[in-house]
Design an enzyme around this catalytic site. Structure first.
Site, PDB file in Angstrom:
ATOM      1  N   VAL A   1       8.184   3.511   1.898  1.00 36.51           N
ATOM      2  CA  VAL A   1       8.821   4.439   2.839  1.00 36.51           C
ATOM      3  C   VAL A   1      10.305   4.416   2.566  1.00 36.51           C
ATOM      4  O   VAL A   1      10.988   3.430   2.828  1.00 36.51           O
ATOM      5  CB  VAL A   1       8.574   4.029   4.310  1.00 36.51           C
ATOM      6  CG1 VAL A   1       9.026   5.153   5.230  1.00 36.51           C
ATOM      7  CG2 VAL A   1       7.131   3.680   4.571  1.00 36.51           C
ATOM      8  N   GLY A   2      10.798   5.487   2.024  1.00 33.90           N
ATOM      9  CA  GLY A   2      12.237   5.586   1.753  1.00 33.90           C
ATOM     10  C   GLY A   2      12.667   4.571   0.704  1.00 33.90           C
ATOM     11  O   GLY A   2      11.857   3.962  -0.014  1.00 33.90           O
ATOM     12  N   GLU A   3      13.975   4.353   0.672  1.00 32.20           N
ATOM     13  CA  GLU A   3      14.569   3.526  -0.370  1.00 32.20           C
ATOM     14  C   GLU A   3      14.343   2.030  -0.127  1.00 32.20           C
ATOM     15  O   GLU A   3      14.116   1.248  -1.027  1.00 32.20           O
ATOM     16  CB  GLU A   3      16.073   3.826  -0.365  1.00 32.20           C
ATOM     17  CG  GLU A   3      16.790   3.376  -1.607  1.00 32.20           C
ATOM     18  CD  GLU A   3      18.300   3.575  -1.432  1.00 32.20           C
ATOM     19  OE1 GLU A   3      19.038   2.939  -2.171  1.00 32.20           O
ATOM     20  OE2 GLU A   3      18.711   4.364  -0.547  1.00 32.20           O
ATOM     21  N   PHE A   4      14.392   1.643   1.153  1.00 29.62           N
ATOM     22  CA  PHE A   4      14.369   0.223   1.478  1.00 29.62           C
ATOM     23  C   PHE A   4      13.057  -0.262   2.086  1.00 29.62           C
ATOM     24  O   PHE A   4      12.887  -1.434   2.357  1.00 29.62           O
ATOM     25  CB  PHE A   4      15.500  -0.107   2.471  1.00 29.62           C
ATOM     26  CG  PHE A   4      16.859   0.005   1.868  1.00 29.62           C
ATOM     27  CD1 PHE A   4      17.366  -1.033   1.085  1.00 29.62           C
ATOM     28  CD2 PHE A   4      17.623   1.138   2.047  1.00 29.62           C
ATOM     29  CE1 PHE A   4      18.617  -0.927   0.511  1.00 29.62           C
ATOM     30  CE2 PHE A   4      18.869   1.242   1.476  1.00 29.62           C
ATOM     31  CZ  PHE A   4      19.380   0.210   0.697  1.00 29.62           C
TER      32      PHE A   4
ATOM     33  N   GLU B   1       8.801  -0.687   2.580  1.00 28.23           N
ATOM     34  CA  GLU B   1       7.481  -0.649   1.945  1.00 28.23           C
ATOM     35  C   GLU B   1       6.434  -0.966   2.993  1.00 28.23           C
ATOM     36  O   GLU B   1       6.730  -1.584   4.028  1.00 28.23           O
ATOM     37  CB  GLU B   1       7.403  -1.571   0.727  1.00 28.23           C
ATOM     38  CG  GLU B   1       7.599  -3.009   0.988  1.00 28.23           C
ATOM     39  CD  GLU B   1       7.551  -3.850  -0.295  1.00 28.23           C
ATOM     40  OE1 GLU B   1       7.727  -3.303  -1.394  1.00 28.23           O
ATOM     41  OE2 GLU B   1       7.322  -5.060  -0.161  1.00 28.23           O
ATOM     42  N   VAL B   2       5.205  -0.518   2.719  1.00 29.48           N
ATOM     43  CA  VAL B   2       4.117  -0.793   3.645  1.00 29.48           C
ATOM     44  C   VAL B   2       3.117  -1.679   2.934  1.00 29.48           C
ATOM     45  O   VAL B   2       2.747  -1.417   1.781  1.00 29.48           O
ATOM     46  CB  VAL B   2       3.420   0.514   4.095  1.00 29.48           C
ATOM     47  CG1 VAL B   2       2.381   0.230   5.159  1.00 29.48           C
ATOM     48  CG2 VAL B   2       4.429   1.515   4.614  1.00 29.48           C
TER      49      VAL B   2
ATOM     50  N   ILE C   1       0.811  -1.238   0.000  1.00 25.48           N
ATOM     51  CA  ILE C   1       0.000   0.000   0.000  1.00 25.48           C
ATOM     52  C   ILE C   1       0.831   1.268   0.000  1.00 25.48           C
ATOM     53  O   ILE C   1       0.321   2.369  -0.135  1.00 25.48           O
ATOM     54  CB  ILE C   1      -1.002   0.023   1.181  1.00 25.48           C
ATOM     55  CG1 ILE C   1      -0.286  -0.188   2.519  1.00 25.48           C
ATOM     56  CG2 ILE C   1      -2.127  -0.971   0.973  1.00 25.48           C
ATOM     57  CD1 ILE C   1      -1.195  -0.052   3.728  1.00 25.48           C
ATOM     58  N   GLY C   2       2.116   1.141   0.146  1.00 26.04           N
ATOM     59  CA  GLY C   2       2.936   2.368   0.107  1.00 26.04           C
ATOM     60  C   GLY C   2       4.409   2.062   0.261  1.00 26.04           C
ATOM     61  O   GLY C   2       4.804   0.934   0.558  1.00 26.04           O
TER      62      GLY C   2
ATOM     63  N   ASP D   1       7.449  15.708  13.887  1.00 25.26           N
ATOM     64  CA  ASP D   1       6.982  15.672  12.495  1.00 25.26           C
ATOM     65  C   ASP D   1       5.474  15.482  12.455  1.00 25.26           C
ATOM     66  O   ASP D   1       4.958  14.694  11.667  1.00 25.26           O
ATOM     67  CB  ASP D   1       7.703  14.545  11.741  1.00 25.26           C
ATOM     68  CG  ASP D   1       7.564  14.719  10.226  1.00 25.26           C
ATOM     69  OD1 ASP D   1       7.104  15.788   9.785  1.00 25.26           O
ATOM     70  OD2 ASP D   1       7.890  13.773   9.491  1.00 25.26           O
TER      71      ASP D   1
HETATM   72  O1  ACK Z   1      -2.034   7.372   2.571  1.00 29.25           O
HETATM   73  P1  ACK Z   1      -1.713   5.945   2.665  1.00 29.25           P
HETATM   74  O2  ACK Z   1      -2.583   4.939   2.070  1.00 29.25           O
HETATM   75  O3  ACK Z   1      -1.482   5.562   4.212  1.00 29.25           O
HETATM   76  O4  ACK Z   1      -0.193   5.726   2.208  1.00 29.25           O
HETATM   77  C1  ACK Z   1       0.690   5.678   3.267  1.00 29.25           C
HETATM   78  C2  ACK Z   1       1.660   4.540   3.079  1.00 29.25           C
HETATM   79  O5  ACK Z   1       1.278   3.485   3.929  1.00 29.25           O
HETATM   80  C3  ACK Z   1       3.075   4.914   3.400  1.00 29.25           C
HETATM   81  O6  ACK Z   1       3.166   5.344   4.736  1.00 29.25           O
HETATM   82  C4  ACK Z   1       0.059   3.763   4.527  1.00 29.25           C
HETATM   83  N1  ACK Z   1       0.061   3.258   5.875  1.00 29.25           N
HETATM   84  C5  ACK Z   1       1.057   3.362   6.759  1.00 29.25           C
HETATM   85  N2  ACK Z   1       0.689   2.767   7.918  1.00 29.25           N
HETATM   86  C6  ACK Z   1      -0.551   2.291   7.747  1.00 29.25           C
HETATM   87  C7  ACK Z   1      -1.467   1.583   8.582  1.00 29.25           C
HETATM   88  N3  ACK Z   1      -1.172   1.277   9.845  1.00 29.25           N
HETATM   89  N4  ACK Z   1      -2.659   1.270   8.079  1.00 29.25           N
HETATM   90  C8  ACK Z   1      -2.969   1.609   6.827  1.00 29.25           C
HETATM   91  N5  ACK Z   1      -2.152   2.253   5.975  1.00 29.25           N
HETATM   92  C9  ACK Z   1      -0.959   2.590   6.446  1.00 29.25           C
HETATM   93  C10 ACK Z   1      -0.128   5.249   4.477  1.00 29.25           C
END
Ligand code: ACK
Length: 936
Positions: A607-610, A612-613, A604-605, A724
Site C-alpha cells: 500500500v503506497g510507498e511505505f 505493506e500488507v 500479500i500486498g 472510495d
Molecule cells: O487483492 P488482495 O489479495 O487483497 O491484495 C490486496 C492487498 O492486501 C493490498 O491491499 C490485501 N488485503 C488487505 N487487507 C486484507 C485483509 N484484511 N485480509 C486479506 N487480504 C487483505 C488485498
C-alpha cells in the site's frame, strides 16, 4: 458477415472448402473423415463430414479448411453445427469411445499451404455436444443438431486455417460458419460512425471518431466506442445542423420557405418573424417586407420594423436666454422600443437684422444632452439674448439609418430669447420697509408686460422667499424685519414669457436687535435631536445585526442537533482529525497489541510507498489464535504519514458490523507501526471476481451486493462517508462474505491507484467510481457513496470488468455529464441494472438510500424469479440456480417496475391467483389490459 461466405451451410460450398480430408499419423485403419449424405430433421438429405472410429484406440483424425482471409477482423467466431453419437448407445465400445472433438486454428499468410504440421495448429477448445443422439435409425429417429460457437483472436497474419481433430468420437460435421463482428454504420448525435470491426479482446473497446453528417458542424468532437460484441457504447459529443438546416431523422434538412435557422445551436427552424419572409429553402435569416427594416444589432428572430413618425406637439417656454422644449412621443413607433431624440439646432439670427439662419456655436448647453435622448424634454441654455432660434427635434430608432428616413421624423419650433434687468437701486430704507427701483432691460424682447420681484432674508437663503409683481419699474416692499439683510432679484415678462432674474442685490433694513439666543437654542436642540436619532439608529442597527447573527448561529447549532437527532440511539462516527493529538484518538478507538503476540507469515500486498500488507496469526492471551492481516508502515515516514496511517485504525475501530472489516488492534509503541485486522481469505473483491469469472449464480452475486449494502447502510447511519467505495476496497472471506475496507481520507487521496486529479479539483478522486457532484465541487455525501455503490454493483455483475473499460477519465466525465450510463453487463437481471441506474441519478436526492437498496436486494433474494429477466443476449436464466424454471411466479411485488410482470405473477403477489382463469377468460391477459378493468 463477409467471412460467412466461406462456410455457408450449403453443402456444395461447404465441400469445396474442405478438400483436405487427411489421415492422422497415428491412424491405423482406413476409416477417417468421410463425406456422407444423411437426412436432416426435416428429412432433407444433407452432406456431412463424418468420422466414427470408436472401436479403435489412439484416434487422431484431422480435417482442415482452406485458407480463410481475415479481412481486417481481429477476433473471429466459428459456429459449428454437428451431431454426435452417445458412446453408451454404441454396442461393444470400450473406453476408446469419445464424445468430444477439438477445434484448432493456424494463422498464415499463405493461401495454399500444402502441408501444415499438426504442431503448427493452436487449440481453440475441446467441443462437446449439448445434445447427443443414441441411435442412428434413419427411419424414425430425430436427429439432434448441436450448435457451438467459439471465438479466437486472429491478429498476426493475413488469414488462417481451421482444423477439426477427432480423437475417437462418432461425429457428423454439418456446417461451419465463420464470421466476425462489427459495430454497424450508425448515426448518433448527427455524426456518422463507420462500420467498425470490433477489437481483438472480449473487453477491448475501439475508439471511433464520427464525422458530422452533411450540412452539420461539430458541436464537440463526436466519439463512440465499439464494444467487443458489436454494440456501440458511450456516445460523446456530436454535431449541430448548420444554419438554415434542422435535424430530421438523424439528418440535416433545409428549413422550408417561410422558415429560417440563424445559428447552428438553435433548436430547429423557426417561422419567419412578422413583416419578413424567406422564399427559398435553407434560409439563415428572413428578408424584411418592403418598407420594413432590420437594424444591424437586431437578432434574426426579431420582427422587421419601421422608423418612427415625427415627434408630436413640440412646445417651447423661453426663460430669458434659455428655452425649455417639450413634446409628445411619435404617434407610430414603428414596432420598436428604442426611440430616441436628437435636437439639431438649425441656427440663430438677430431679430432686427432678419439675417439668414446660421449654425449655432458650441457654447450652447443642452440638458440632459443633445443627441440620443430618451426623454421628451430638454432645456437649452446659454443662448444669445434677444435672438431667433429654430429647434428641430428628430425622432430616431434602430432602423432610421437603414431606412434613410429624414424630415418625416422631425418637428421644429422657433423661439426668441429675452434680456435680464441689469441693476436695482434702493431709494428708501426704513426699519420695516424698502423702496426699490430699476432700469428697463437693454434690449427687451418685445413690450414689457410686467416685472416680478423676488426677495428673501439673506440668512434664510432661498428657503423662503416672497414674490411681488408690478407694471412699473419700482416697488415698495413692506413688513420687513428691522436690521435685516434682504436679497432682491427682478425679471421682466414680454409676450414671449419671462426673462432671467437679475443678479442678486442686497439691502438692509434699519436698527432693532436680532433674536440670536432663540436661534441658538433651536440649533442646539436640533443638533441634539439629530445626534439622538443617529445614536438611536446606530443602536437599533447594532441590535438588529447582533440578533440576526445570534439567530443564524442558533440555527446552525440547531441544524446540527437536528441532524444528530435523525437517528436517535445510533452512534455517530467521530472524525479522528478533530483530535489535536492523534495518539489520543487511536487509543480511544483501538486496542494496543503487544508485537510479540503477532506472527507474520507472508507479504500479500503493498500500500503506497511505505506500507505493506502481510498475513499472519495473532494470539492474544486467553483467546484462541486467529488469522489476521497486518498492515504496516515502514520506517522513514513523516509525521503526516503516521497520522494518516493511524487514522484508518481510529476510524475502523469505531465500527462493529459483520460487513465492515474488523480491527483487532494496533502496534504504535514500536516500529514498524501496524494495523491488525481480521484476515479475509479471498482478498479484494475485484481480483476475486476476475479470477472466478462466470462461476457464481446470480443469487450469490446479489448476496455479495447485499453484504456490501448492509455495511454501507451501517456506515451511513453513523454519518460516515466512505468516498472510495469500489470493488477493490471490498474484501472477501472464505464464506464469500464481503466486507467494506480501506478507511481514512488520506488513503483515498494518495494510495488508491485509481485516484486521479481532475482539471477542476486539486485533490485526487477515483473518477469512474465518483458521483458527478463530488467530482465537480467535492460534494461527498452518503448519496455520492450510493453512486459508487452502483458502480460496485456493475463491477460485481460483470465479474470485475473495469467500469467504462479503457476510456480515459476526461471522456468518462464528459459522457456522464451528457447522460450516458454504463449498460447492463452480460446476463445482468433487468432489476439489478435498474437499481444501478437509480444509484446513478444525476440529482443526488433522487438516488435510493442504502436502507432502500438493502430492502430491495432482500426482496430480490427472497424472490429469485424477479432476477430471471436479463437484457443480455445469452439465454435468460442460465446463471440462475436450478429449480428456477421459467414458470416460477414470485410472491412479493418488488418495489421496482418489472416490465414483463405477468398477470399470473401479479395475481399471485396479491394472493388472488384463483382469479387467473376468470380474468383470462374475460380477455385480461396483459397488465396493460388490466388497467382498463373497472370496478364493475
Ligand atoms: O487483492 P488482495 O489479495 O487483497 O491484495 C490486496 C492487498 O492486501 C493490498 O491491499 C490485501 N488485503 C488487505 N487487507 C486484507 C485483509 N484484511 N485480509 C486479506 N487480504 C487483505 C488485498
Amino acid at each position: 458477415l463477409p467471412l460467412g461466405n466461406y462456410f455457408p451451410a450449403f453443402w456444395c460450398i461447404f465441400m469445396h472448402h474442405f478438400p483436405h480430408v487427411c489421415k492422422g499419423k497415428h491412424q491405423i485403419k482406413a476409416q477417417r473423415w468421410e463425406e456422407v449424405s444423411i437426412m436432416d430433421e426435416k428429412n432433407i438429405p444433407i452432406r456431412t463430414y463424418q468420422v466414427c472410429n470408436v472401436l479403435e484406440p489412439n484416434q487422431n483424425n484431422w480435417l482442415r479448411t482452406d485458407w480463410i482471409p481475415r479481412s481486417g477482423a481481429q477476433r473471429v467466431y466459428v459456429e459449428v453445427k454437428f451431431t454426435l453419437r452417445d458412446c453408451n448407445s454404441l454396442p461393444g465400445v470400450t473406453g476408446t469411445c469419445k464424445e468430444t472433438f477439438n477445434l484448432y486454428y493456424h494463422e498464415s499468410n499463405e493461401v495454399r499451404e500444402s502441408y501444415i504440421k499438426e504442431s503448427s495448429f493452436i487449440k481453440v477448445d475441446t467441443v462437446a455436444a449439448d445434445e447427443s443422439f443414441t441411435q442412428v435409425d434413419v427411419g424414425d429417429r430425430i436427429m439432434k443438431l448441436n450448435t457451438e460457437v467459439r471465438d479466437v483472436k486472429v491478429t498476426t497474419r493475413k488469414g488462417f486455417y481451421l482444423a477439426f481433430q477427432d480423437v475417437g468420437a462418432c461425429i457428423a460435421l454439418v456446417s461451419v460458419r465463420v464470421f466476425y463482428k462489427t459495430c454497424p454504420l450508425t448515426i448518433r448525435n448527427l455524426a456518422t460512425f463507420p462500420d467498425t470491426v470490433t477489437g481483438a479482446d472480449t473487453s477491448s473497446l475501439v475508439e471511433v471518431r464520427g464525422s458530422c453528417v452533411n450540412q452539420s458542424e461539430e458541436r464537440e468532437e463526436p466519439k463512440m466506442y465499439c464494444g467487443a460484441d458489436g454494440e456501440w457504447l458511450v456516445p460523446i459529443g456530436g454535431c449541430f445542423c448548420s444554419p438554415g438546416y434542422e435535424e430530421k431523422g438523424g439528418a440535416c434538412k433545409a428549413c422550408s420557405a417561410g422558415f429560417y435557422k440563424a445559428k447552428s445551436s438553435d433548436a430547429g427552424c423557426f417561422k419567419c418573424p412578422p413583416h419578413s419572409h424567406s422564399v427559398r429553402d435553407g434560409a439563415t435569416v428572413c428578408d424584411c417586407h418592403s418598407g420594413f427594416f432590420r437594424a444591424d444589432s437586431d437578432p434574426p428572430s426579431m420582427a422587421c420594423t419601421q422608423p418612427p413618425s415625427a415627434p408630436q406637439q413640440l412646445i417651447s417656454v423661453v426663460n430669458e436666454t434659455s428655452v425649455v422644449l417639450e413634446w409628445a412621443p411619435p404617434r407610430r413607433l414603428g414596432g420598436r422600443s428604442d426611440t430616441s431624440y436628437n435636437y439639431p439646432r438649425m441656427g440663430s439670427g438677430s431679430i432686427s437684422s432678419s439675417q439668414l439662419c446660421l449654425p449655432c456655436g458650441s457654447d450652447v448647453l443642452f440638458s440632459p444632452g443633445q443627441t440620443g435622448l430618451k426623454t421628451t424634454r430638454v432645456v437649452v441654455s446659454e443662448l444669445r439674448a434677444h435672438t431667433h432660434y429654430t429647434f428641430i427635434v428628430h425622432a430616431r430608432n434602430g432602423v432610421s439609418q437603414a431606412s434613410g428616413a429624414g424630415a418625416a421624423q422631425s418637428v421644429s419650433v422657433s423661439v426668441t430669447t429675452n434680456q435680464a434687468v441689469s441693476s436695482i437701486l434702493a431709494i428708501d430704507v426704513t426699519r420695516h420697509s424698502l423702496s426699490l427701483s430699476w432700469q428697463q432691460p437693454d434690449r427687451p424682447n418685445g413690450v414689457i408686460l410686467e416685472y416680478e420681484v423676488k426677495f428673501y432674508e439673506k440668512d434664510q437663503k432661498e428657503r423662503s422667499y416672497r414674490i411681488m409683481r408690478t407694471f412699473s419699474r419700482s416697488v415698495d416692499v413692506t413688513g420687513l424685519n428691522p436690521l435685516t439683510v434682504y436679497v432682491f432679484h427682478v425679471r421682466a415678462r414680454t409676450a414671449a414669457g419671462y426673462g432671467e432674474f437679475s443678479a442678486p442685490f442686497e439691502f438692509s433694513t434699519n436698527s432693532d436687535p436680532f433674536p440670536l439666543i432663540g436661534e441658538g437654542v433651536n440649533s442646539a436642540f436640533l443638533l441634539l435631536s439629530v445626534s439622538g436619532v443617529g445614536i438611536l439608529l446606530l443602536i437599533s442597527a447594532a441590535v438588529f445585526i447582533i440578533s440576526r447573527r445570534r439567530s443564524k448561529y442558533s440555527k446552525t447549532k440547531q441544524d446540527s442537533e437536528e441532524e444528530k437527532h435523525l437517528n436517535p440511539g445510533v452512534k455517530i462516527y467521530v472524525d479522528p482529525f478533530t483530535y489535536e493529538d492523534p495518539d489520543q484518538a487511536i487509543h480511544e478507538f483501538a486496542k494496543e497489541i503487544d508485537v510479540s503476540s503477532i506472527h507474520i507469515e507472508k507479504v500479500i500486498g503493498m500500500v503506497g510507498e511505505f506500507g505493506e500488507v502481510c498475513s499472519g496469526r495473532l494470539r492474544v492471551q486467553g483467546k484462541r489464535e486467529i488469522y489476521v492481516a497486518i498492515k504496516s508502515l515502514k520506517a522513514g515516514y513523516s509525521d503526516k504519514q503516521r497520522r494518516d496511517f493511524l487514522s484508518e485504525a481510529s476510524i475502523m475501530g469505531q465500527f462493529d458490523h459483520p460487513n465492515i472489516i474488523r480491527l483487532e488492534g494496533v502496534v504504535t509503541r514500536c516500529k514498524p507501526l501496524m494495523i491488525i485486522t481480521e484476515y479475509m481469505e479471498n482478498g479484494s473483491l475485484d481480483a476475486f471476481l476476475r479470477k472466478h469469472d462466470g462461476q457464481f449464480t446470480v443469487i450469490q452475486l446479489v448476496g455479495m451486493l447485499r453484504g456490501i449494502a448492509s455495511g454501507m447502510k451501517y456506515l451511513s447511519d453513523m454519518s460516515y462517508v466512505h468516498r472510495d467505495l469500489a470493488a477493490r476496497n471490498i474484501l472477501v472471506n472464505s464464506n464469500l462474505v464481503c466486507k467494506v475496507s480501506d478507511f481514512g481520507l488520506s488513503r483515498v487521496l494518495e494510495d488508491d491507484p485509481e485516484a486521479a486529479y481532475t482539471t477542476r479539483v486539486r485533490r485526487k478522486i477515483p473518477i469512474r467510481w465518483t458521483a458527478p457532484e463530488a467530482i465537480t465541487y467535492r460534494k461527498f455525501t452518503t448519496a455520492s457513496d450510493v453512486w459508487s455503490y452502483g458502480i460496485v454493483m456493475w463491477e460485481v455483475v460483470s465479474y470485475g470488468e473495469r467500469p467504462y473499460w479503457d476510456m480515459n477519465n476526461q471522456d468518462v466525465i464528459k459522457a456522464i455529464e451528457e447522460g450516458y450510463r454504463l449498460p447492463a453487463p452480460m446476463d445482468c437481471p433487468v432489476v439489478l441494472h435498474q437499481l444501478m441506474l437509480d444509484c446513478w441519478e444525476r440529482e443526488r436526492a433522487e438516488r435510493p438510500t442504502f436502507s432502500q437498496i438493502l430492502n430491495m436486494l432482500d426482496k430480490l433474494i427472497r424472490n429469485p424469479g424477479t432476477l430471471r429477466r436479463t437484457g443480455g443476449d445469452r439465454p435468460a436464466g442460465t446463471m440462475l440456480e436450478s429449480g428456477m424454471g421459467s414458470e416460477v411466479c414470485v410472491s412479493v411485488l418488488p418495489e421496482v417496475c418489472v416490465p414483463e410482470w405477468s398477470v399470473c405473477e401479479w395475481l399471485q403477489s396479491i394472493g388472488l391467483e384463483r382469479y387467473r382463469d376468470t380474468l383470462a377468460a374475460a380477455g385480461y391477459t396483459s397488465l396493460d389490459s388490466l388497467l382498463a378493468l373497472t370496478h364493475q
